[in-house]
Design a protein around this motif. Structure first.
Motif, PDB file in Angstrom:
ATOM      1  N   ARG A  63       0.828  -1.212   0.000  1.00  0.00           N
ATOM      2  CA  ARG A  63       0.000   0.000   0.000  1.00  0.00           C
ATOM      3  C   ARG A  63       0.863   1.263   0.000  1.00  0.00           C
ATOM      4  NH1 ARG A  63      -1.952   3.567   3.962  1.00  0.00           N
ATOM      5  NH2 ARG A  63      -0.598   2.415   5.350  1.00  0.00           N
ATOM      6  N   ASP A  64       1.854   1.314   0.874  1.00  0.00           N
ATOM      7  CA  ASP A  64       2.675   2.523   0.984  1.00  0.00           C
ATOM      8  C   ASP A  64       3.479   2.799  -0.281  1.00  0.00           C
ATOM      9  OD1 ASP A  64       1.660   2.827   3.525  1.00  0.00           O
ATOM     10  OD2 ASP A  64       3.512   2.225   4.553  1.00  0.00           O
ATOM     11  N   HIS A  65       4.033   1.760  -0.899  1.00  0.00           N
ATOM     12  CA  HIS A  65       4.811   1.974  -2.114  1.00  0.00           C
ATOM     13  C   HIS A  65       3.920   2.214  -3.342  1.00  0.00           C
ATOM     14  CE1 HIS A  65       8.244   0.457   0.337  1.00  0.00           C
ATOM     15  NE2 HIS A  65       8.749   1.527  -0.250  1.00  0.00           N
ATOM     16  N   MET A  66       2.687   1.720  -3.302  1.00  0.00           N
ATOM     17  CA  MET A  66       1.740   2.053  -4.363  1.00  0.00           C
ATOM     18  C   MET A  66       1.438   3.555  -4.307  1.00  0.00           C
ATOM     19  SD  MET A  66      -2.276   1.083  -4.846  1.00  0.00           S
ATOM     20  CE  MET A  66      -2.652   2.057  -3.403  1.00  0.00           C
ATOM     21  N   ILE A  67       1.189   4.061  -3.098  1.00  0.00           N
ATOM     22  CA  ILE A  67       0.913   5.495  -2.927  1.00  0.00           C
ATOM     23  C   ILE A  67       2.142   6.317  -3.308  1.00  0.00           C
ATOM     24  CG2 ILE A  67       0.400   7.291  -1.221  1.00  0.00           C
ATOM     25  CD1 ILE A  67      -1.353   5.119   0.205  1.00  0.00           C
ATOM     26  N   ALA A  68       3.325   5.864  -2.895  1.00  0.00           N
ATOM     27  CA  ALA A  68       4.558   6.573  -3.243  1.00  0.00           C
ATOM     28  C   ALA A  68       4.741   6.620  -4.760  1.00  0.00           C
ATOM     29  CB  ALA A  68       5.760   5.910  -2.583  1.00  0.00           C
ATOM     30  N   SER A  69       4.438   5.531  -5.447  1.00  0.00           N
ATOM     31  CA  SER A  69       4.556   5.492  -6.909  1.00  0.00           C
ATOM     32  C   SER A  69       3.655   6.527  -7.554  1.00  0.00           C
ATOM     33  CB  SER A  69       4.166   4.105  -7.443  1.00  0.00           C
ATOM     34  OG  SER A  69       5.019   3.123  -6.958  1.00  0.00           O
ATOM     35  N   ALA A  70       2.412   6.568  -7.110  1.00  0.00           N
ATOM     36  CA  ALA A  70       1.460   7.539  -7.668  1.00  0.00           C
ATOM     37  C   ALA A  70       1.906   8.963  -7.365  1.00  0.00           C
ATOM     38  CB  ALA A  70       0.069   7.277  -7.114  1.00  0.00           C
ATOM     39  N   THR A  71       2.418   9.185  -6.176  1.00  0.00           N
ATOM     40  CA  THR A  71       2.875  10.517  -5.781  1.00  0.00           C
ATOM     41  C   THR A  71       4.075  10.952  -6.616  1.00  0.00           C
ATOM     42  OG1 THR A  71       2.087  10.134  -3.538  1.00  0.00           O
ATOM     43  CG2 THR A  71       3.667  11.915  -3.835  1.00  0.00           C
ATOM     44  N   PHE A  72       5.056  10.052  -6.794  1.00  0.00           N
ATOM     45  CA  PHE A  72       6.230  10.374  -7.611  1.00  0.00           C
ATOM     46  C   PHE A  72       5.809  10.746  -9.024  1.00  0.00           C
ATOM     47  CE2 PHE A  72       8.842   7.084  -5.045  1.00  0.00           C
ATOM     48  CZ  PHE A  72       9.112   8.019  -4.060  1.00  0.00           C
ATOM     49  N   GLN A  73       4.919   9.952  -9.602  1.00  0.00           N
ATOM     50  CA  GLN A  73       4.517  10.189 -10.982  1.00  0.00           C
ATOM     51  C   GLN A  73       3.676  11.451 -11.122  1.00  0.00           C
ATOM     52  OE1 GLN A  73       3.101   6.193 -11.943  1.00  0.00           O
ATOM     53  NE2 GLN A  73       4.847   6.055 -13.322  1.00  0.00           N
ATOM     54  N   ALA A  74       2.768  11.689 -10.181  1.00  0.00           N
ATOM     55  CA  ALA A  74       1.931  12.893 -10.253  1.00  0.00           C
ATOM     56  C   ALA A  74       2.772  14.161 -10.126  1.00  0.00           C
ATOM     57  CB  ALA A  74       0.860  12.851  -9.176  1.00  0.00           C
ATOM     58  N   ALA A  75       3.776  14.119  -9.288  1.00  0.00           N
ATOM     59  CA  ALA A  75       4.617  15.295  -9.078  1.00  0.00           C
ATOM     60  C   ALA A  75       5.447  15.628 -10.316  1.00  0.00           C
ATOM     61  CB  ALA A  75       5.543  15.062  -7.882  1.00  0.00           C
ATOM     62  N   ASN A  76       5.689  14.649 -11.166  1.00  0.00           N
ATOM     63  CA  ASN A  76       6.540  14.852 -12.331  1.00  0.00           C
ATOM     64  C   ASN A  76       5.787  14.842 -13.653  1.00  0.00           C
ATOM     65  OD1 ASN A  76       9.383  14.911 -11.256  1.00  0.00           O
ATOM     66  ND2 ASN A  76       8.533  13.147 -10.227  1.00  0.00           N
ATOM     67  N   ARG A  77       4.461  14.810 -13.599  1.00  0.00           N
ATOM     68  CA  ARG A  77       3.650  14.783 -14.815  1.00  0.00           C
ATOM     69  C   ARG A  77       3.403  16.209 -15.295  1.00  0.00           C
ATOM     70  NH1 ARG A  77      -1.013  11.223 -14.044  1.00  0.00           N
ATOM     71  NH2 ARG A  77       0.461   9.751 -14.862  1.00  0.00           N
ATOM     72  N   PRO A  78       3.544  16.411 -16.599  1.00  0.00           N
ATOM     73  CA  PRO A  78       3.231  17.744 -17.126  1.00  0.00           C
ATOM     74  C   PRO A  78       1.767  18.088 -16.859  1.00  0.00           C
ATOM     75  CG  PRO A  78       4.292  16.377 -18.800  1.00  0.00           C
ATOM     76  CD  PRO A  78       3.973  15.498 -17.630  1.00  0.00           C
ATOM     77  N   ARG A  79       1.521  19.312 -16.520  1.00  0.00           N
ATOM     78  CA  ARG A  79       0.158  19.772 -16.255  1.00  0.00           C
ATOM     79  C   ARG A  79      -0.637  19.874 -17.550  1.00  0.00           C
ATOM     80  NH1 ARG A  79       1.286  18.241 -11.773  1.00  0.00           N
ATOM     81  NH2 ARG A  79       1.902  19.618 -10.108  1.00  0.00           N
ATOM     82  N   GLY A  80      -1.952  19.693 -17.462  1.00  0.00           N
ATOM     83  CA  GLY A  80      -2.816  19.853 -18.620  1.00  0.00           C
ATOM     84  C   GLY A  80      -2.827  18.653 -19.549  1.00  0.00           C
ATOM     85  N   ASP A  81      -2.451  17.483 -19.051  1.00  0.00           N
ATOM     86  CA  ASP A  81      -2.372  16.299 -19.892  1.00  0.00           C
ATOM     87  C   ASP A  81      -3.457  15.283 -19.524  1.00  0.00           C
ATOM     88  OD1 ASP A  81      -1.187  15.023 -22.011  1.00  0.00           O
ATOM     89  OD2 ASP A  81       0.391  14.090 -20.818  1.00  0.00           O
ATOM     90  N   ILE A  82      -4.586  15.753 -19.045  1.00  0.00           N
ATOM     91  CA  ILE A  82      -5.646  14.883 -18.557  1.00  0.00           C
ATOM     92  C   ILE A  82      -6.225  14.021 -19.670  1.00  0.00           C
ATOM     93  CG2 ILE A  82      -7.970  14.857 -17.556  1.00  0.00           C
ATOM     94  CD1 ILE A  82      -7.107  17.401 -16.004  1.00  0.00           C
TER      95      ILE A  82
END
Length: 106
Positions: A63-82
């Motif tokens: 659970r913790d590393h799944m959340i960390a994965s999502a957090t890492f990726q969200a923080a580095n995703r270009p904005r406006g790419d929904i």
């Protein structure tokens, strides 16, 4: 952030990951839940496919590393790419995507 960067952040050696198919199908993933987390060894809560230079691999996470994965990726995703994200999710799920935009002009 690409998948190789994600594995570095999670301190996962790609050589330790099992080969995976190109596309995630629920039937393929179901049996992986509960396998050890690739990062810490705790029972897995989620699985996903990572795409690396030498092919696709399963990334099983607690659970913790799944959340960390999502957090890492969200923080580095270009904005406006929904819309791109929605298209990829629809393709992964094997469903057609229809985007309808509506609203009132202001």
């Amino acid at each position: 952030m690409d998948d190789a960067d994600l594995l570095l952040r999670l301190r996962v050696d790609p050589a330790d990951l099992d080969p995976a198919p190109e596309r995630l199908r629920p039937a393929d993933a179901e049996h992986r839940i509960g396998l050890p987390c690739a990062s810490c060894g705790l029972p897995g809560y989620a699985t996903r496919i990572v795409r690396l230079a030498d092919g696709c691999r399963w990334l099983d996470t607690c659970r913790d590393h799944m959340i960390a994965s999502a957090t890492f990726q969200a923080a580095n995703r270009p904005r406006g790419d929904i819309l791109t994200d929605l298209r990829e999710a629809a393709a992964d799920a094997g469903v057609a995507l229809t985007v309808v935009i509506y609203g009132e002009a202001g």
